[in-house]
Design a protein around this motif. Structure first.
Motif, mmCIF file in Angstrom:
data_model
loop_
_atom_site.group_PDB
_atom_site.id
_atom_site.type_symbol
_atom_site.label_atom_id
_atom_site.label_comp_id
_atom_site.label_asym_id
_atom_site.label_seq_id
_atom_site.Cartn_x
_atom_site.Cartn_y
_atom_site.Cartn_z
ATOM 1 N N THR A 190 -1.516 -4.527 -5.386
ATOM 2 C CA THR A 190 -0.870 -3.887 -4.234
ATOM 3 C C THR A 190 -1.573 -2.589 -3.846
ATOM 4 O O THR A 190 -1.253 -2.003 -2.803
ATOM 5 C CB THR A 190 0.607 -3.567 -4.530
ATOM 6 O OG1 THR A 190 0.689 -2.668 -5.653
ATOM 7 C CG2 THR A 190 1.389 -4.825 -4.845
ATOM 8 N N VAL A 191 -2.519 -2.124 -4.655
ATOM 9 C CA VAL A 191 -3.186 -0.844 -4.377
ATOM 10 C C VAL A 191 -3.782 -0.781 -2.967
ATOM 11 O O VAL A 191 -3.559 0.197 -2.241
ATOM 12 C CB VAL A 191 -4.270 -0.541 -5.445
ATOM 13 C CG1 VAL A 191 -5.107 0.667 -5.033
ATOM 14 C CG2 VAL A 191 -3.624 -0.271 -6.791
ATOM 15 N N PRO A 192 -4.557 -1.800 -2.524
ATOM 16 C CA PRO A 192 -5.100 -1.724 -1.154
ATOM 17 C C PRO A 192 -4.007 -1.673 -0.084
ATOM 18 O O PRO A 192 -4.200 -1.047 0.966
ATOM 19 C CB PRO A 192 -5.928 -3.015 -1.027
ATOM 20 C CG PRO A 192 -6.269 -3.385 -2.433
ATOM 21 C CD PRO A 192 -5.072 -2.996 -3.231
ATOM 22 N N ILE A 193 -2.876 -2.323 -0.350
ATOM 23 C CA ILE A 193 -1.774 -2.306 0.614
ATOM 24 C C ILE A 193 -1.215 -0.902 0.741
ATOM 25 O O ILE A 193 -0.989 -0.385 1.848
ATOM 26 C CB ILE A 193 -0.660 -3.283 0.186
ATOM 27 C CG1 ILE A 193 -1.233 -4.694 -0.052
ATOM 28 C CG2 ILE A 193 0.455 -3.306 1.223
ATOM 29 C CD1 ILE A 193 -1.870 -5.311 1.143
ATOM 30 N N TRP A 194 -0.981 -0.244 -0.404
ATOM 31 C CA TRP A 194 -0.475 1.132 -0.377
ATOM 32 C C TRP A 194 -1.491 2.060 0.276
ATOM 33 O O TRP A 194 -1.113 3.021 0.965
ATOM 34 C CB TRP A 194 -0.163 1.624 -1.786
ATOM 35 C CG TRP A 194 0.871 0.825 -2.514
ATOM 36 C CD1 TRP A 194 0.733 0.163 -3.701
ATOM 37 C CD2 TRP A 194 2.230 0.598 -2.118
ATOM 38 N NE1 TRP A 194 1.899 -0.468 -4.053
ATOM 39 C CE2 TRP A 194 2.838 -0.217 -3.101
ATOM 40 C CE3 TRP A 194 2.987 0.994 -1.015
ATOM 41 C CZ2 TRP A 194 4.166 -0.625 -3.021
ATOM 42 C CZ3 TRP A 194 4.315 0.589 -0.931
ATOM 43 C CH2 TRP A 194 4.881 -0.222 -1.921
ATOM 44 N N THR A 195 -2.769 1.794 0.062
ATOM 45 C CA THR A 195 -3.816 2.622 0.663
ATOM 46 C C THR A 195 -3.751 2.546 2.181
ATOM 47 O O THR A 195 -3.917 3.563 2.871
ATOM 48 C CB THR A 195 -5.207 2.175 0.180
ATOM 49 O OG1 THR A 195 -5.261 2.232 -1.252
ATOM 50 C CG2 THR A 195 -6.298 3.077 0.743
ATOM 51 N N LEU A 196 -3.506 1.347 2.712
ATOM 52 C CA LEU A 196 -3.357 1.188 4.159
ATOM 53 C C LEU A 196 -2.175 2.008 4.679
ATOM 54 O O LEU A 196 -2.270 2.671 5.710
ATOM 55 C CB LEU A 196 -3.163 -0.288 4.516
ATOM 56 C CG LEU A 196 -4.364 -1.221 4.391
ATOM 57 C CD1 LEU A 196 -3.952 -2.646 4.714
ATOM 58 C CD2 LEU A 196 -5.487 -0.777 5.305
ATOM 59 N N LEU A 197 -1.056 1.953 3.963
ATOM 60 C CA LEU A 197 0.130 2.693 4.379
ATOM 61 C C LEU A 197 -0.117 4.202 4.338
ATOM 62 O O LEU A 197 0.263 4.932 5.247
ATOM 63 C CB LEU A 197 1.311 2.331 3.470
ATOM 64 C CG LEU A 197 1.991 0.978 3.724
ATOM 65 C CD1 LEU A 197 2.994 0.677 2.618
ATOM 66 C CD2 LEU A 197 2.680 0.977 5.083
ATOM 67 N N ILE A 198 -0.753 4.660 3.260
ATOM 68 C CA ILE A 198 -1.029 6.092 3.102
ATOM 69 C C ILE A 198 -1.953 6.580 4.214
ATOM 70 O O ILE A 198 -1.738 7.647 4.803
ATOM 71 C CB ILE A 198 -1.656 6.371 1.725
ATOM 72 C CG1 ILE A 198 -0.605 6.146 0.626
ATOM 73 C CG2 ILE A 198 -2.206 7.803 1.639
ATOM 74 C CD1 ILE A 198 -1.179 6.138 -0.773
ATOM 75 N N ALA A 199 -2.986 5.803 4.504
ATOM 76 C CA ALA A 199 -3.921 6.181 5.561
ATOM 77 C C ALA A 199 -3.231 6.225 6.922
ATOM 78 O O ALA A 199 -3.527 7.086 7.757
ATOM 79 C CB ALA A 199 -5.094 5.199 5.598
ATOM 80 N N SER A 200 -2.292 5.321 7.143
ATOM 81 C CA SER A 200 -1.591 5.275 8.426
ATOM 82 C C SER A 200 -0.624 6.441 8.578
ATOM 83 O O SER A 200 -0.495 7.023 9.662
ATOM 84 C CB SER A 200 -0.825 3.958 8.568
ATOM 85 O OG SER A 200 -1.709 2.858 8.523
#
Length: 297
Positions: free
Chosen positions: A112-122
């Motif tokens: 799930t790390v890449p998914i959280w990274t997308l959310l954090i960047a957004s």
């Protein structure tokens, strides 16, 4: 062939790291394990830097050597501190989960790390929320639901801890991405050991125990396999696109599931593979969306 060899090294190293963490679970505290891991990493990386600096010095590349060890500005140092605090928390949660959950579940939730990274960047970096990102987040959340199975069984608090560690890994990765613009990989790794070493030492003082016999072996395995895993993964990135690497990295899940079955009598859970597969689809959609966005700018 070269790509296969580097990726095989990364997969094997991550699996060995998980085995080392499982073997020490309940015997040596997590904080102490991370402290000794930092000591081993610092000694090993210092040796590499010393050899590199001697080679460069002998070739007369003094300027290049100074660029490798340039003193970061105050802002860069703060970013190093930010990265490593969250990276330490993430590792702590990962080691915690390894001791309580099936190995395959920990690895699956880690996807799930890449998914959280997308959310954090957004949210925090004001990056545009695209259709690809929304699909990526949807598949990621769906994969998590398949794995933890809310409503069918009580969600283990250890699963929540591992998900929390994945969020911290995402924060750490975001900071690493910024640091990589000005800092060399060696500098980033050295700062990781230097910053995390005192954190692990202070937290381990309350329940410090001197390792005995095989415990020293497993601590050495943890320290060296962690460095080797990240190095092999970085080398893999040089020979393939991110989407290819992420696809190959997914094989960590069935591999560690087999390790759990063979060495720890863990059940082979099909929902883990299905959930991990859904998260892989989400990650690939997200990465391709970012690549498309870059090509249009």
């Amino acid at each position: 062939m070269v790509l296969f060899l580097w990726m095989s090294g990364a997969l094997a190293s991550f699996s060995i790291l998980a085995i080392g963490a499982r073997e020490l679970s309940g015997e040596v505290s997590i904080a102490q394990s991370l402290f000794i891991r930092s000591v081993i990493g610092l000694v090993f990386l210092s040796g590499i830097y010393f050899i590199q600096s001697r080679v460069k010095h002998s070739k007369g590349n003094r300027t290049q050597t100074n660029m490798t060890v340039n003193q970061p500005r105050a802002k860069i140092i703060k970013l190093h501190l930010f990265r490593n605090v969250f990276h330490f928390i993430a590792q702590y949660g990962w080691f915690f989960g390894i001791g309580l959950l099936p190995l395959a579940e920990v690895f699956a939730l880690e996807f799930t790390v890449p998914i959280w990274t997308l959310l954090i960047a957004s949210v925090f970096l004001d990056e545009k929320v695209t259709r690809n990102k929304l699909f990526a987040i949807f598949f990621g959340i769906l994969g998590v639901l398949v794995i933890v199975q809310p409503g069918y069984a009580l969600i283990d608090y250890a699963s929540i801890v591992v998900l929390g560690s994945a969020i911290c890994f995402a924060l750490s990765h975001s900071a690493t991405k910024s640091l990589a613009k000005t800092e060399s990989p060696l500098t980033i790794l050295l700062f990781m050991c230097i910053v995390q070493l005192p954190i692990g030492f202070i937290l381990s003082l309350t329940d410090w125990v001197w390792p005995q016999g095989q415990q020293w072996l497993w601590l050495s395995v943890i320290g060296l396999s962690a460095l080797l895993a990240h190095y092999c993964l970085a080398k893999t990135m040089q020979y393939a696109e991110v989407t290819t690497v992420m696809t190959l990295d997914f094989f960590r899940l069935p591999l560690i599931a087999l390790v759990g079955v063979a060495f720890y009598n863990e059940a082979f859970e099909v929902p883990l593979l299905i959930g991990g597969g859904l998260m892989l689809i989400g990650n690939l959609i997200g990465v391709r969306g970012i690549a498309k966005q870059k090509s249009e700018t």
